[in-house]
Motif scaffolding. Structure first.
Motif, PDB file in Angstrom:
ATOM      1  N   HIS A   1       6.059   7.963  15.765  1.00 40.86           N
ATOM      2  CA  HIS A   1       5.975   8.502  17.123  1.00 40.86           C
ATOM      3  C   HIS A   1       5.932  10.031  17.124  1.00 40.86           C
ATOM      4  O   HIS A   1       6.278  10.671  16.123  1.00 40.86           O
ATOM      5  CB  HIS A   1       7.209   8.062  17.924  1.00 40.86           C
ATOM      6  CG  HIS A   1       8.466   8.615  17.303  1.00 40.86           C
ATOM      7  ND1 HIS A   1       9.026   9.803  17.704  1.00 40.86           N
ATOM      8  CD2 HIS A   1       9.229   8.166  16.280  1.00 40.86           C
ATOM      9  CE1 HIS A   1      10.089  10.059  16.953  1.00 40.86           C
ATOM     10  NE2 HIS A   1      10.236   9.078  16.076  1.00 40.86           N
TER      11      HIS A   1
ATOM     12  N   GLY B   1       0.355   5.382   1.417  1.00 46.62           N
ATOM     13  CA  GLY B   1      -0.500   6.431   1.968  1.00 46.62           C
ATOM     14  C   GLY B   1      -0.125   7.733   1.303  1.00 46.62           C
ATOM     15  O   GLY B   1      -0.445   7.994   0.135  1.00 46.62           O
ATOM     16  N   SER B   2       0.643   8.576   2.012  1.00 50.87           N
ATOM     17  CA  SER B   2       1.112   9.838   1.422  1.00 50.87           C
ATOM     18  C   SER B   2       2.515   9.713   0.836  1.00 50.87           C
ATOM     19  O   SER B   2       3.069  10.696   0.362  1.00 50.87           O
ATOM     20  CB  SER B   2       1.114  10.945   2.489  1.00 50.87           C
ATOM     21  OG  SER B   2      -0.205  11.250   2.869  1.00 50.87           O
ATOM     22  N   GLY B   3       3.119   8.531   0.927  1.00 49.94           N
ATOM     23  CA  GLY B   3       4.450   8.312   0.333  1.00 49.94           C
ATOM     24  C   GLY B   3       5.547   9.087   1.054  1.00 49.94           C
ATOM     25  O   GLY B   3       6.535   9.478   0.439  1.00 49.94           O
ATOM     26  N   HIS B   4       5.404   9.290   2.362  1.00 51.97           N
ATOM     27  CA  HIS B   4       6.386  10.081   3.111  1.00 51.97           C
ATOM     28  C   HIS B   4       7.483   9.244   3.774  1.00 51.97           C
ATOM     29  O   HIS B   4       8.274   9.783   4.546  1.00 51.97           O
ATOM     30  CB  HIS B   4       5.676  10.942   4.167  1.00 51.97           C
ATOM     31  CG  HIS B   4       5.209  12.261   3.614  1.00 51.97           C
ATOM     32  ND1 HIS B   4       4.535  12.370   2.430  1.00 51.97           N
ATOM     33  CD2 HIS B   4       5.330  13.532   4.091  1.00 51.97           C
ATOM     34  CE1 HIS B   4       4.260  13.644   2.195  1.00 51.97           C
ATOM     35  NE2 HIS B   4       4.735  14.371   3.180  1.00 51.97           N
ATOM     36  N   SER B   5       7.514   7.939   3.492  1.00 50.53           N
ATOM     37  CA  SER B   5       8.600   7.131   4.065  1.00 50.53           C
ATOM     38  C   SER B   5       9.808   7.186   3.142  1.00 50.53           C
ATOM     39  O   SER B   5       9.658   7.312   1.929  1.00 50.53           O
ATOM     40  CB  SER B   5       8.149   5.675   4.215  1.00 50.53           C
ATOM     41  OG  SER B   5       7.045   5.607   5.083  1.00 50.53           O
TER      42      SER B   5
ATOM     43  N   HIS C   1      14.528   3.359  12.686  1.00 45.28           N
ATOM     44  CA  HIS C   1      13.115   3.716  12.500  1.00 45.28           C
ATOM     45  C   HIS C   1      12.742   3.102  11.149  1.00 45.28           C
ATOM     46  O   HIS C   1      13.403   3.369  10.138  1.00 45.28           O
ATOM     47  CB  HIS C   1      13.023   5.246  12.467  1.00 45.28           C
ATOM     48  CG  HIS C   1      11.635   5.804  12.403  1.00 45.28           C
ATOM     49  ND1 HIS C   1      10.717   5.425  11.468  1.00 45.28           N
ATOM     50  CD2 HIS C   1      11.016   6.757  13.150  1.00 45.28           C
ATOM     51  CE1 HIS C   1       9.595   6.103  11.638  1.00 45.28           C
ATOM     52  NE2 HIS C   1       9.742   6.909  12.656  1.00 45.28           N
TER      53      HIS C   1
ATOM     54  N   CYS D   1       0.850  -1.205   0.000  1.00 45.84           N
ATOM     55  CA  CYS D   1       0.000   0.000   0.000  1.00 45.84           C
ATOM     56  C   CYS D   1       0.876   1.243   0.000  1.00 45.84           C
ATOM     57  O   CYS D   1       2.048   1.188   0.372  1.00 45.84           O
ATOM     58  CB  CYS D   1      -0.848   0.055   1.271  1.00 45.84           C
ATOM     59  SG  CYS D   1      -2.108  -1.208   1.344  1.00 45.84           S
TER      60      CYS D   1
ATOM     61  N   THR E   1       9.683   0.672   1.916  1.00 43.83           N
ATOM     62  CA  THR E   1       8.567  -0.093   2.477  1.00 43.83           C
ATOM     63  C   THR E   1       7.310  -0.103   1.612  1.00 43.83           C
ATOM     64  O   THR E   1       6.543  -1.057   1.628  1.00 43.83           O
ATOM     65  CB  THR E   1       8.285   0.417   3.911  1.00 43.83           C
ATOM     66  OG1 THR E   1       7.177  -0.267   4.426  1.00 43.83           O
ATOM     67  CG2 THR E   1       8.006   1.905   3.954  1.00 43.83           C
TER      68      THR E   1
HETATM   69  C1  LIG Z   1       8.251  15.811   6.811  1.00 47.60           C
HETATM   70  C2  LIG Z   1       8.117  14.493   7.534  1.00 47.60           C
HETATM   71  C3  LIG Z   1       7.921  14.503   8.900  1.00 47.60           C
HETATM   72  C4  LIG Z   1       7.801  13.282   9.586  1.00 47.60           C
HETATM   73  N1  LIG Z   1       7.614  13.304  10.934  1.00 47.60           N
HETATM   74  C5  LIG Z   1       7.605  12.133  11.614  1.00 47.60           C
HETATM   75  C6  LIG Z   1       7.466  12.118  13.028  1.00 47.60           C
HETATM   76  O1  LIG Z   1       7.277  13.146  13.669  1.00 47.60           O
HETATM   77  N2  LIG Z   1       7.535  10.920  13.650  1.00 47.60           N
HETATM   78  C7  LIG Z   1       7.716   9.746  12.983  1.00 47.60           C
HETATM   79  O2  LIG Z   1       7.817   8.704  13.618  1.00 47.60           O
HETATM   80  N3  LIG Z   1       7.780   9.729  11.632  1.00 47.60           N
HETATM   81  C8  LIG Z   1       7.746  10.887  10.945  1.00 47.60           C
HETATM   82  N4  LIG Z   1       7.845  10.871   9.584  1.00 47.60           N
HETATM   83  C9  LIG Z   1       7.803   9.576   8.903  1.00 47.60           C
HETATM   84  C10 LIG Z   1       6.348   9.252   8.524  1.00 47.60           C
HETATM   85  O3  LIG Z   1       5.499   9.377   9.634  1.00 47.60           O
HETATM   86  C11 LIG Z   1       6.243   7.818   8.022  1.00 47.60           C
HETATM   87  O4  LIG Z   1       7.048   7.693   6.894  1.00 47.60           O
HETATM   88  C12 LIG Z   1       4.822   7.406   7.691  1.00 47.60           C
HETATM   89  O5  LIG Z   1       4.817   6.034   7.388  1.00 47.60           O
HETATM   90  C13 LIG Z   1       4.292   8.200   6.524  1.00 47.60           C
HETATM   91  O6  LIG Z   1       2.939   7.908   6.271  1.00 47.60           O
HETATM   92  P1  LIG Z   1       2.444   7.830   4.774  1.00 47.60           P
HETATM   93  O7  LIG Z   1       0.978   8.025   4.778  1.00 47.60           O
HETATM   94  O8  LIG Z   1       3.241   8.729   3.931  1.00 47.60           O
HETATM   95  O9  LIG Z   1       2.777   6.306   4.451  1.00 47.60           O
HETATM   96  P2  LIG Z   1       3.659   5.685   3.257  1.00 47.60           P
HETATM   97  O10 LIG Z   1       5.048   6.168   3.391  1.00 47.60           O
HETATM   98  O11 LIG Z   1       2.967   5.885   1.971  1.00 47.60           O
HETATM   99  O12 LIG Z   1       3.585   4.144   3.656  1.00 47.60           O
HETATM  100  C14 LIG Z   1       4.305   3.668   4.767  1.00 47.60           C
HETATM  101  C15 LIG Z   1       4.059   2.184   4.924  1.00 47.60           C
HETATM  102  O13 LIG Z   1       2.722   1.968   5.355  1.00 47.60           O
HETATM  103  C16 LIG Z   1       2.131   0.969   4.542  1.00 47.60           C
HETATM  104  N5  LIG Z   1       0.689   1.210   4.506  1.00 47.60           N
HETATM  105  C17 LIG Z   1       0.066   2.403   4.401  1.00 47.60           C
HETATM  106  N6  LIG Z   1      -1.265   2.227   4.472  1.00 47.60           N
HETATM  107  C18 LIG Z   1      -1.475   0.903   4.612  1.00 47.60           C
HETATM  108  C19 LIG Z   1      -2.625   0.086   4.715  1.00 47.60           C
HETATM  109  N7  LIG Z   1      -3.865   0.609   4.693  1.00 47.60           N
HETATM  110  N8  LIG Z   1      -2.478  -1.251   4.828  1.00 47.60           N
HETATM  111  C20 LIG Z   1      -1.238  -1.803   4.836  1.00 47.60           C
HETATM  112  N9  LIG Z   1      -0.108  -1.086   4.750  1.00 47.60           N
HETATM  113  C21 LIG Z   1      -0.228   0.249   4.639  1.00 47.60           C
HETATM  114  C22 LIG Z   1       2.820   1.119   3.195  1.00 47.60           C
HETATM  115  O14 LIG Z   1       2.743  -0.074   2.425  1.00 47.60           O
HETATM  116  C23 LIG Z   1       4.228   1.373   3.653  1.00 47.60           C
HETATM  117  O15 LIG Z   1       4.800   0.132   3.966  1.00 47.60           O
HETATM  118  C24 LIG Z   1       7.897  12.054   8.871  1.00 47.60           C
HETATM  119  C25 LIG Z   1       8.082  12.071   7.483  1.00 47.60           C
HETATM  120  C26 LIG Z   1       8.186  13.277   6.823  1.00 47.60           C
HETATM  121  C27 LIG Z   1       8.400  13.271   5.342  1.00 47.60           C
END
Ligand SMILES: Cc1cc2nc3c(=O)[nH]c(=O)nc-3n(C[C@H](O)[C@H](O)[C@H](O)COP(=O)(O)OP(=O)(O)OC[C@H]3O[C@@H](n4cnc5c(N)ncnc54)[C@H](O)[C@@H]3O)c2cc1C
Length: 511
Positions: free
Chosen positions: A179, A92-96, A461, A90, A100
């Motif tokens: 976190h 979400g917002s692609g912020h990892s 992390h 999956c 993954t």
């Molecule tokens: C500017 C910035 C600030 C941040 N601040 C923090 C912070 O304060 N603390 C912290 O811990 N992290 C932080 N992060 C990291 C961020 O919280 C993680 O990368 C988080 O996973 C991003 O969410 P996303 O929606 O972009 O998920 P994505 O990066 O798109 O996906 C992350 C993972 O979740 C999986 N996934 C998503 N939805 C589902 C679903 N429905 N079912 C199964 N799997 C799923 C995806 O397959 C992938 O493996 C930050 C990142 C950025 C870019």
């Protein structure tokens, strides 16, 4: 079928109110979906675009990207993948920054799975440490949208701690064990009371402490390896307090004094324990782009207060006063920072503005268990300051780096980087960041991670950059040890053919 979890054969009650304010996400190639070799119901949008993460360090071409809107869509996608022998991840917002969310076969964008059920109050419910309120959301819900929804609820509710950004989605933050900055909280995954996940057979499985504590533990932080997460139920709290947020810019050596790391550590410990939350941000140069060593460090402290947030003219006057306070930070990413004190609603305090709205960053980060006197944090952070300064001053293109430090409690979740049997244990969450495209940052990140692992027994992390670190997977397998087997016991029932396993976790999770 599993006997350890509840299976819903048909649609479980979907969360009701949609938060969607999305613009259309269909690409020009969407129509081509229906011409593909596999039958996809017309209701599920499919696109064929390449995918790039926010940080810009990863681009790949999934075979197709599905855009589900309902539980039925999730089940259909899982069954299609099973029939055609495809892998699924999956996004979400692609912020990892780690790979993954990478899937060469099917990618599932959760953006339109964005409904929220009205919060429920059950004082007798499974809400240890809370006041009995929970909210159930689909996992495409944005952090900032849930904040707004909870704030507008009567009575107003909030999460006690959260990630810093509002534009990521709950599926991503729960999957990766992310976190906030509160030493009174652990990870986001520790706020879950129930999760529902569509498994590799296309069945919806409910995970809760009451049904099966072991499977629930695995589900709360599952790295996307149990299936497509449909909903999560989260503990929330009454918004009865606000946060007094104090920003300061003390001398670095007044906090991180390496000549007496134990005394300095104890001082830091007392600072950390006196607050609800604390965060340090450090950039290496006094003036952006000029290589004079920065002797000061940014410190943000949050304390709970029953004082009210000023309104109207008073609020405007305070805002103006604050904006005029020193220092005017000329680091473009942190230019919104000003020294001063403010009372804010909890979500506003947690998601403070930073960034210039254009630049993106790369990030590597770890969790390290702190010594009782915090000495190891003083040493690790001071060493990082020095190494990063050397790296940053070595080329003008390397000047946009920053360091960050927060503290949280341990977690009992088996795949958590902050796993510990002592629920009171404190972990330092350390980050090394640089503007995207910084030459040599990947190498610096890998070397720094290797050092953190070697010296401080740190755990990466999951969402940050860790995969290029030499020897990292054998290290992780050794450290997570029997917990991998525990997790696999749950996983193998839900995904016997490894449909949800991508290259990121393949070796780590091997039996
Ligand atoms: C500017 C910035 C600030 C941040 N601040 C923090 C912070 O304060 N603390 C912290 O811990 N992290 C932080 N992060 C990291 C961020 O919280 C993680 O990368 C988080 O996973 C991003 O969410 P996303 O929606 O972009 O998920 P994505 O990066 O798109 O996906 C992350 C993972 O979740 C999986 N996934 C998503 N939805 C589902 C679903 N429905 N079912 C199964 N799997 C799923 C995806 O397959 C992938 O493996 C930050 C990142 C950025 C870019």
């Amino acid at each position: 079928m599993t006997n350890s979890t509840h299976i819903h054969e048909e649609n479980a009650a979907a969360p009701s109110g949609s938060l969607s304010t999305l613009s259309p996400i269909l690409s020009s190639k969407a129509a081509a979906a229906l011409d593909g070799p596999e039958y996809v119901p017309e209701s599920i949008y499919v696109t064929f675009d390449s995918w790039t993460n926010w940080g810009g360090n990863l681009t790949y071409q999934p075979e197709r990207t599905f855009h589900p809107k309902t539980l039925g869509d999730l089940k259909t996608i899982a069954r299609l993948a099973k029939t055609h022998g495809k892998k699924i991840r999956c996004t979400g917002s692609g912020h990892s920054w780690s790979s993954t969310a990478v899937s060469k076969d099917y990618l599932v964008s959760t953006r339109e799975m964005d409904k929220v059920s009205p919060p429920v109050h059950n004082p007798e419910g499974p809400c240890e440490g809370g006041d009995g309120w929970t909210v159930t959301i689909e996992t495409g819900v944005l952090i900032e949208d849930l904040d707004l929804y909870l704030r507008q609820h009567n009575p107003p509710l909030t999460l006690p701690s959260n990630v810093l950004v509002g534009c990521v989605r709950y599926g991503g933050v729960l999957t990766m064990g992310t976190h906030g900055a509160s030493v009174n909280s652990s990870t986001m995954s520790d706020m879950v009371t129930e999760m529902t996940i569509v498994n590799a057979h296309g069945e919806l499985v409910t995970y809760s402490e009451a049904v099966d504590p072991e499977a629930f533990n695995a589900a709360c932080l599952n790295l996307g390896l149990l299936g497509l997460i449909y909903t999560a139920t989260l503990k929330v709290e009454l918004m009865q307090t606000r946060m007094r947020v104090r920003d300061s810019y003390p001398r670095l050596d007044s906090i991180f004094n390496t000549s007496d790391p134990s005394a300095s550590g104890l001082k830091l410990k007392s600072m950390v324990l006196q607050q609800d939350s604390i965060e340090f941000i450090y950039w290496p140069f006094k003036r952006f782009g000029q290589e004079t060593f920065n002797e000061h460090i940014w410190c943000k402290q949050w304390a709970r207060t029953t004082d009210l947030v000023p309104e109207g003219e008073e609020a405007e006057a305070r805002k103006k006063l604050l904006a005029e306070r020193p220092p005017s930070v000329d680091h473009p990413f942190f230019a919104s920072f000003h020294v001063g004190e403010e009372i804010m609603e909890i979500p506003d305090a947690i998601h403070f503005p930073f960034g210039d709205g254009k630049s993106t960053v790369l990030d590597t980060g770890i969790a390290m268990k702190v010594d009782p006197d915090f000495k190891n944090v003083i040493e690790a952070f001071s060493e990082l300051v020095e190494k990063n300064y050397e790296f940053s001053r070595s080329m003008p293109e390397r000047m946009g780096t920053a360091l960050e430090l927060r503290f949280i409690r341990s977690s009992n979740k088996m795949l958590s980087p902050v796993y510990d049997e002592d629920p009171e244990a404190i972990f330092a969450m350390v980050n090394l960041m640089a503007l995207s495209g910084t030459p040599g940052f990947e190498e610096l990140a890998a070397a720094t991670m290797a050092n953190w692992i070697h010296r401080y027994n740190a755990k990466p992390h999951w969402a940050k950059m860790w995969e290029a670190t030499p020897g990292v997977v054998p290290y992780l397998r050794q450290e997570y040890g029997p917990r991998i087997a525990r997790f696999n016991k749950v996983r193998k029932v839900q995904d016997p053919l490894d449909m949800f396993v991508n290259a990121t976790f393949e070796e780590f999770i091997r039996d």
